[in-house]
Write an enzyme that holds these catalytic residues in place. Sequence first.
Site, PDB file in Angstrom:
ATOM      1  N   LYS A 182      -0.099   3.809  -2.543  1.00 57.97           N
ATOM      2  CA  LYS A 182      -0.930   4.961  -2.473  1.00 57.97           C
ATOM      3  C   LYS A 182      -0.545   6.388  -2.463  1.00 57.97           C
ATOM      4  O   LYS A 182      -1.107   7.262  -2.813  1.00 57.97           O
ATOM      5  CB  LYS A 182      -1.881   4.536  -1.171  1.00 57.97           C
ATOM      6  CG  LYS A 182      -2.859   3.246  -1.387  1.00 57.97           C
ATOM      7  CD  LYS A 182      -3.563   3.125  -0.170  1.00 57.97           C
ATOM      8  CE  LYS A 182      -4.436   2.187  -0.444  1.00 57.97           C
ATOM      9  NZ  LYS A 182      -3.923   0.432  -0.261  1.00 57.97           N
ATOM     10  N   SER A 202       0.578  -1.194   0.123  1.00 56.21           N
ATOM     11  CA  SER A 202       0.060   0.003  -0.057  1.00 56.21           C
ATOM     12  C   SER A 202       0.904   1.321  -0.170  1.00 56.21           C
ATOM     13  O   SER A 202       0.154   2.363   0.004  1.00 56.21           O
ATOM     14  CB  SER A 202      -0.987  -0.035   1.058  1.00 56.21           C
ATOM     15  OG  SER A 202      -1.999  -0.864   0.948  1.00 56.21           O
ATOM     16  N   SER A 261      -5.715   3.294   4.660  1.00 53.69           N
ATOM     17  CA  SER A 261      -5.112   2.522   3.569  1.00 53.69           C
ATOM     18  C   SER A 261      -6.211   1.748   2.811  1.00 53.69           C
ATOM     19  O   SER A 261      -5.977   0.664   2.440  1.00 53.69           O
ATOM     20  CB  SER A 261      -4.035   1.578   4.218  1.00 53.69           C
ATOM     21  OG  SER A 261      -3.330   0.959   3.073  1.00 53.69           O
ATOM     22  N   LYS A 320       3.145   6.689   4.797  1.00 55.85           N
ATOM     23  CA  LYS A 320       2.399   5.618   4.305  1.00 55.85           C
ATOM     24  C   LYS A 320       2.923   4.134   4.671  1.00 55.85           C
ATOM     25  O   LYS A 320       4.103   3.905   4.340  1.00 55.85           O
ATOM     26  CB  LYS A 320       2.172   5.516   3.100  1.00 55.85           C
ATOM     27  CG  LYS A 320       0.807   4.738   2.408  1.00 55.85           C
ATOM     28  CD  LYS A 320      -0.384   5.078   2.866  1.00 55.85           C
ATOM     29  CE  LYS A 320      -1.642   4.135   2.864  1.00 55.85           C
ATOM     30  NZ  LYS A 320      -1.247   2.741   3.598  1.00 55.85           N
TER      31      LYS A 320
END
Length: 420
Positions: free
Chosen positions: A63, A60, A124, A251
């Site tokens: 992202k 993720s 997320s 992130k």
Amino acid sequence: MFKKIVIQLTLIISLVFGTLGQVPALAADTIDAKAGLVVDAQSGQILFDQASDKVLPIGSMTKLLTVYMTLKAVKQGKINWDTQVPVTNLAYELTKDTELTNVPLKKDGHYTVRDLYHAALIQSANSAAMLLGDAFAGSQTAAVDQMRQQLKSWGIKHAEIVNTSGLNNSYLDGQIYPGSKENDENKLSAQDMAIVAQHLLKAFPNVLKTTKKSSLPFASGTSTATTLKTWNFMLPGEAAADAKLPVDGLKTGTTELAGACFTGTVKKHGRRIISVVMHANQGDTDEKARFTETAKMMNQVYERQNYHQVAKGSLPGKRDQLAVKYGTQRRVKVGLAKAVGVWLPKAQTGPKLNYHLYANASLAAPVKAGTKVGYAKLKLPDTVHYLPGQQPKKTTIKTQAAVTKLSGFDLFKAQLSSLF
């Protein structure tokens, strides 16, 4: 025409006297992960490096690129924060998968770009990231095409991007990017991830207003309203917070292939750094593992290295002024058009600055502020390295003030004296 004169000087910039040693520029310790990296967010200088060029699954952390593309589309006016994005069948079915991180979505519902942006960054949410791709590009395939092209424009050559969320393709019910395989997933190196984060922070620094939050409301006033919860446990007040590190982003990423990953950032002592951990080895049994390794790298940088800087508008040594012919002032201050600096181990003194000043015998009034009069470049030890394409370039030296020209009898006297 006056004869061109070039003056070359080499000076040592340091808070203490000394010479350049051979102390390694990178922290010596390793981390318990497949790869790790810390860079200066502004300059791209590498401050810690462990297999940072190895291409690995990123989960993720994808992202961050999806969010960059979204913010770029908002800036270009293609979409806005209140644009309503329709929920696709794939996104709806995916959001019901309890194995995955998501937010509740209403079938055939619509959600704002703002809500989806918050959901992708903080919780997320995979379906939210996919819907953002639909918003900025029109389809998942077009979104991946744009993401790939964006990476190429940044000089990233070995990227493998197949979707907007970072999930393994096996979760996408066969609706995968043309030419990709059923079990493919996104891959970048730690250096690549740092470049993505660097561009995101430089172009859209307000992203930190979201990434620093531990929670936010989602879809308020609707039947699917909920509270987003962060997966970044390094934020203040969270389980893996370090009192010495005021982390405010960015992130996490987790898949079976990627393991526990994290791209983080923190600003301390006036300098922001970006860190990347790829596949923390203890991540399967310790939910804090990726953050423990991140803190290890970040603390090493701040504890073992200093940032040496020559300020904008300054120039070391005795050549920080140039003579001005026929001016109401006989000399004008000159200095760097922008600050230059470098991180070095604390046991090592500052770098050298090579600079060249040039003028046609002397500057002749009138002189405008900001007139280019030379250039400078740091002379760095071999142990200092940068992200690809980010090696420091020459910095312009400019006049720091304007000087008007003499007039009348004063000008006549000055011209007369110059003849003798």
